[in-house]
Structures are given as C-alpha cells and as structure tokens.
Motif scaffolding. Structure first.
Motif, PDB file in Angstrom:
ATOM      1  N   ILE B  32      49.655  51.050 104.718  1.00 28.47           N
ATOM      2  CA  ILE B  32      50.476  52.108 105.038  1.00 28.47           C
ATOM      3  C   ILE B  32      51.190  51.776 106.408  1.00 28.47           C
ATOM      4  N   ASN B 212      41.217  67.406 109.421  1.00 31.67           N
ATOM      5  CA  ASN B 212      41.797  66.956 108.295  1.00 31.67           C
ATOM      6  C   ASN B 212      41.939  68.049 107.296  1.00 31.67           C
ATOM      7  N   THR B 230      47.965  68.209 110.167  1.00 26.79           N
ATOM      8  CA  THR B 230      47.658  67.901 109.068  1.00 26.79           C
ATOM      9  C   THR B 230      48.494  68.729 107.868  1.00 26.79           C
ATOM     10  N   GLN B 234      51.605  67.592 105.799  1.00 28.36           N
ATOM     11  CA  GLN B 234      51.495  68.009 104.408  1.00 28.36           C
ATOM     12  C   GLN B 234      53.028  68.516 104.057  1.00 28.36           C
ATOM     13  N   VAL B 247      57.659  59.179 104.875  1.00 29.44           N
ATOM     14  CA  VAL B 247      56.339  59.680 104.408  1.00 29.44           C
ATOM     15  C   VAL B 247      55.477  58.654 104.880  1.00 29.44           C
ATOM     16  N   LEU B 251      52.418  59.666 107.645  1.00 28.66           N
ATOM     17  CA  LEU B 251      51.081  59.235 107.406  1.00 28.66           C
ATOM     18  C   LEU B 251      50.410  58.154 108.442  1.00 28.66           C
ATOM     19  N   ALA B 254      49.906  60.209 111.486  1.00 27.69           N
ATOM     20  CA  ALA B 254      48.590  61.469 111.219  1.00 27.69           C
ATOM     21  C   ALA B 254      47.263  60.757 111.337  1.00 27.69           C
ATOM     22  N   ILE B 255      47.411  59.254 111.101  1.00 23.30           N
ATOM     23  CA  ILE B 255      45.933  58.463 111.262  1.00 23.30           C
ATOM     24  C   ILE B 255      45.535  58.318 112.915  1.00 23.30           C
ATOM     25  N   VAL B 258      43.418  60.983 114.914  1.00 22.34           N
ATOM     26  CA  VAL B 258      41.766  61.223 114.805  1.00 22.34           C
ATOM     27  C   VAL B 258      41.380  59.839 115.087  1.00 22.34           C
ATOM     28  N   LEU B 259      42.046  58.896 114.785  1.00 21.92           N
ATOM     29  CA  LEU B 259      41.237  57.473 115.199  1.00 21.92           C
ATOM     30  C   LEU B 259      40.849  57.355 116.527  1.00 21.92           C
TER      31      LEU B 259
END
Lengths: 306, 279
Positions: B32, B212, B230, B234, B247, B251, B254-255, B258-259
């Motif tokens: 990604i 998530n 999230t 989406q 996209v 993504l 979005a990682i 939370v990481l």
C-alpha cells in the motif's frame, strides 16, 4: 442470633458504572432483538406473536435451512482453521519473543501486531489486490520462484475461497494470541525460571514442563475469544466477497447470512423478524460454546499465585 | 563453551523465524505505502518496485487532501477512541476488581451477565440503540459513539482484567488491609499498578475495533462534523474506486494514526511490565 453482615457498599460502587452503561446500551437493545424473533408480520402487515414458529421455518423450511446449515458448516471450518493455525503460531511467536536477551524483541512484537490494527476496509482491499490474477503480485512472485503452476484465483474458486479468507483472517489476528501469551509468559517470575535452569531444565522441555502449564489459563481465554470472534465474524467476508458471500455462497458464514436476512440484498427485502431469529440462533450456538468452556474447561484449569 | 555456541544457534533460529513472520506481516502494508507514492502507470507496470524519481508521484495524496476533511475526521476519531478507552479501562477495572476480590451473593451470576457481551455483537441491538439515541437527542454527536463503544468494550475488559486480578497475591492485599487501607485505596494503589501490563493489553484490544468501526459512525453519527476517519476513508474509496492513486493514499493515511496510538500504548505496555509485578 448471629448478626447479619453489613452491606458492603464498596462492592456496589465498584460494579455500578460498568453494569449501568452495559445494561442500558447493550443488554436492553439486545433483549429487544431476541423479543423480535418471536413476532412476525401477517398478510395485512400486522405484527403478531408467533412463538417459536420462526425457528421452525429456519430449521425446517428447505429454503431457509439449506442456507443456515451451509453457513454454520462454513463457520465451523473458519473456526477450525483459526484454532489450528492462528493459536499455535501465536503461542510460538510469543515463546520466541519472550526468550531472554533477545534483541529487537520490541520491534518484532510491534511489527507482527500491525496487521491486527488495520481496518477490514484496508485488509480486504489489499489482499484482493495481492491475490488478483490481473494486477497479480501473487502470480508474479510465484513465477519468480518457478511455481507459477500453483497459482489459482483463490478468492474466486468455491473450493479455496473460504480457506483463503480464513487464512487472511489468521494473518490479521495472530497478534492477539501472541500478545496475550507474551504478557502471560512475562508474568512468570524469574525465580521459577532460574530454579528450572538450576535443575537443568532448559529450552523446549522448560517450555513444555514449566511455562506451558503456567500459561494454560491464557490459552483457554484465547480459545474462547477465537470461538466467539469467529462465530460473530462478518466484516472481512463482507468487504472482500460482498453480502452474497460468493462464489456461490461458499464463503457464507452466520454473520453474512444474518446481514443479508436482516437488511436485505438485491431483490430480497430485509426481514427483521427472520433476522432476529438467526441472531437468536447464533446467540444460542455461542452460549453453548461459552458454557462448555466455563463449566467443563475453566474449572479444571489450575491457577498459580506468585 | 558448548552452551554458549548452542544458545547462539538457537537465537539465530529465533531471529530467522521472527524475521520471516515480520516480512509476512508487513508485506501488504508495504504494498500500500509504496504504491501510494507512484504514478498510475507505475502502479500497474511493477507493483513491487520502489518509487524512483521517474515514477514518484504525490497525486494520490493531493487528491485526498483536497477532497476530504481528513484533519477533522482524524480529530473525531481521536476523541471517540481516547474517551471510550478511558471509560472502558476505569469502569472495567473497577468491576473486575469487585468480581475477583469479593465473595458475595450473585458473584458468578454477575460475572456471567457481564461476559454475555463478549458473545453477542452489540450490532444486533442497533435498531433499539438508534431509537434510544434519537429519544435522547444524541444522534450525530460523538457522545453517542462514546457510550456505545464503552458498552461494547466493557465485557472483554472485565473478563481479561478479572482473570489477571485473580493472580494478584492475596497476602499483599491483606497486608494493605491490616495497615488500615480502604478498599478503594487497595484497588487504586496496590492492584491497579500490578495489573498495568494487562491494562495496556486491554487498551490495545479495545482501541482497535473502536478506531476501525464503520457501522456505528455510519448509523449514529454520519454528519460531516462527526465523521470518523474510517467512515471518511470508506466514503472516499466508494467515490474514487477507479482512482487507485487516491485510494491507496487514503488507505495509507488511515493506517498512520492508529499506528501512532498503538506505538504509544505498546511503550506503556513495556513500561508496565518492567516496572510492575510483585517484587
């Protein structure tokens, strides 16, 4: 006459906030759902009490029962793959990570846990890309090692799709057993390990004879969490195969079956009453599993205090 | 001497297995991130290549930042996650202490009652939850999400924490009682610090599904002002499904948050482990 013990207020204070929030936001709405499974609509669209007739339809009517048993069998296989792959791998990784004087343990632990923190949106999308026969990272890599013949569109074949998804789910969640077992292994006091080493018990036999019995309660928790998680699973199948759980319902599990029934799909209208019936059936299945664990397994596990 | 050599071999083998699994775990994330920095043609031509000066392209990120209000979404997600986490840990630990420490009538029943929530997805009650939120005017507020996630996280927190609290030495607590500490002080000063590793573990497991979750933000708080990250990404994927640059960039973005959250707690986990435990 013996005096009654005074009421211990601190117990109520400790329990109250959790019990209140939990009851109001979770239990009350859930009872509403279970209640719904006992009702259905008449031809005129009136809501009437039908008792257990919805369950008779679910288990007896071939249109419903076929999908139900298919979903249940798929769910069983999904769970079995997790128990056989995810949990042993998780225990093994935790055992390796907790070995003393291992360098970069924090790095490994963080890295291996990363898939678990990703959302299903990301996981579904990226694995579809990797396994896609068109964009094709997987076929390209297999080609590089001369194994291209092994490649198949795994997510698109009825016989492979469910196992592939189960393995993707294992890939995503192996961090959870790893972390819980890791925490359990670290909480074993050094004295116990040192005593074992004095007696010449090291390596594999130390793990099997000393550590494994001490982490058995954690393995028990993990097994029941896996069971519950798998029989509630829905998201991964939904984002990668859609609500129809294709190809030809081969990846349909109880969660997707419930979703289709409850909210409807394509030409079928949503049916809250049958949806609630399936939800109640799932609830029953999970309840049986958890009771087996609580009464048959947990009571036999020995706990050690240090 | 032979033991020394033996343990070197063993540690090499351990590193080998761990490195192999690390590669498996990180490979899709790598795919990604790497491709989100490449031009559209390069993504398709050679998906595994690192971006070079020719193929490097930030167009995906530009599209994402122009389109969505990602900073606001991020802030919403943070507020919801951190607040829910706080309540889950506090209430969960309190209830777990009551269940594991005291023998009282209905203890087992209360434990089972609280454990029910692990088994049933709270989503089954969505319709009734929505009615409650509408009735109390909480629709499209972050409070609604915090309440739902607190209820959702509590059962597992109670289950895991009471399991760990049963392992805390009784002698220690009784020593505290003899010294005249109240039950509240014993909980806060003696037991909580000892179960800190378990608290960090619960924190990590509670946080992930909250961060998530797509379902409840969509139903309870879909307004522009309360969207979580999230839900935001989406919606974005839905709109830009053929624009792979955008996209992949969405993504990738979005990682990141939370990481970061995970890394913070993972450090706390280590600190708890090294500082805690009965000495």
């Amino acid at each position: 006459m013996a005096q009654r013990k005074p009421f211990r207020w601190h117990i109520a204070v400790f329990l109250a906030p959790a019990v209140l929030v939990y009851t109001a936001i979770m239990i009350v709405p859930l009872i509403g759902t279970l209640n719904l499974s006992l009702f259905n609509l008449t031809e005129a669209g009136e809501r009437v009490f039908v008792g257990l007739r919805n369950f008779a339809t679910l288990f007896g009517d071939p249109r419903w029962s076929e999908s139900f048993w298919n979903a249940l069998a798929n769910n069983g296989w999904f769970f079995l793959v997790h128990m056989l792959v995810q949990n042993p791998v998780g225990v093994m990784l935790a055992a390796l990570l907790s070995s003393p004087r291992l360098r970069m343990a924090a790095f490994y632990r963080t890295a291996i846990f990363i898939p678990t923190i990703l959302s299903f949106v990301i996981v579904g999308f990226v694995w579809k890309l990797i396994l896609s026969p068109i964009w094709g990272i997987a076929p390209g890599m297999l080609d590089a090692v001369g194994l291209k013949a092994l490649f198949a569109p795994w997510l698109g074949r009825e016989e492979y799709a469910l196992t592939t998804l189960a393995l993707i789910s294992v890939w995503q969640f192996v961090g959870i057993p790893m972390m819980l077992i890791y925490a359990a292994l670290l909480s074993i006091p050094d004295e116990v390990i040192e005593a074992a080493e004095m007696d010449g018990v090291t390596g594999w036999s130390q793990f099997r004879k000393i550590k494994l019995p001490l982490i058995l309660p954690s393995i028990g928790i993990i097994s029941i969490l896996t069971f519950v998680g798998n029989f509630n699973a829905f998201d991964l199948i939904y984002v990668s195969q859609g609500a129809l759980a294709g190809p030809n319902f081969s990846t349909d599990i109880l969660g997707t079956f419930l979703y289709r029934t409850f909210f409807g799909f394509q030409l079928q209208l949503g049916d809250p009453h049958m949806g609630a019936t399936i939800a109640t059936a799932m609830f029953g299945i999970i309840l049986v599993g958890v009771c087996v664990y609580l009464f048959a397994i947990q009571t036999r596990l020995r706990r050690y205090q240090f | 001497m032979s033991t020394a050599r033996h343990s070197t071999t063993r540690s090499l083998a351990a590193h080998g297995v761990l490195i192999l699994y690390t590669v498996i775990a990180l490979f899709p994330v790598f795919v990604i991130v790497v491709n989100s920095f490449k031009s559209r043609r390069a993504i398709f031509a050679d998906p595994l290549a690192l971006p070079t000066s020719e193929t490097f392209d930030m167009v995906g990120y530009q599209t994402v930042l122009k389109q969505g209000d990602f900073l606001l979404y991020f802030q919403n997600s943070m507020i919801v996650t951190v607040a829910s986490l706080f309540f889950v840990l506090l209430f969960g630990a309190m209830a777990a202490f009551a269940l594991s420490e005291y023998r009282f009538r209905g203890n087992l029943l209360m434990g089972l009652y609280l454990a029910l929530g692990i088994m049933i997805p709270i989503r089954l009650g969505t319709v009734a939850i929505l009615q409650i939120m509408v009735a109390s005017g909480l629709v499209n507020t972050l409070t609604a999400l915090i309440l739902v996630y607190t209820a959702q996280g509590l059962p597992l927190a109670v289950f895991i924490l009471s399991e760990f609290m049963r392992g805390v030495s009784d002698d220690l607590k009784n020593a505290g009682r003899i010294d005249g500490l109240s039950e509240y002080t014993i909980f806060l000063r003696l037991v909580l610090p000892l179960v800190r590793p378990a608290m960090a573990t619960v924190a990590v497991f509670t946080m992930i599904p909250i961060w998530n979750d797509l379902w409840f933000p969509l139903i309870l708080a879909p307004s522009e002002a309360t969207k979580t990250i999230t839900l935001g990404s989406q919606v974005f994927i839905g709109q830009f499904v053929t624009n792979w640059n955008a996209v992949l960039a969405a993504l990738g973005l979005a990682i990141v948050p939370v990481l970061v959250l995970y890394l913070i707690f993972s450090r706390q986990l280590i600190r708890g482990i090294t500082a805690g435990a009965v000495k």
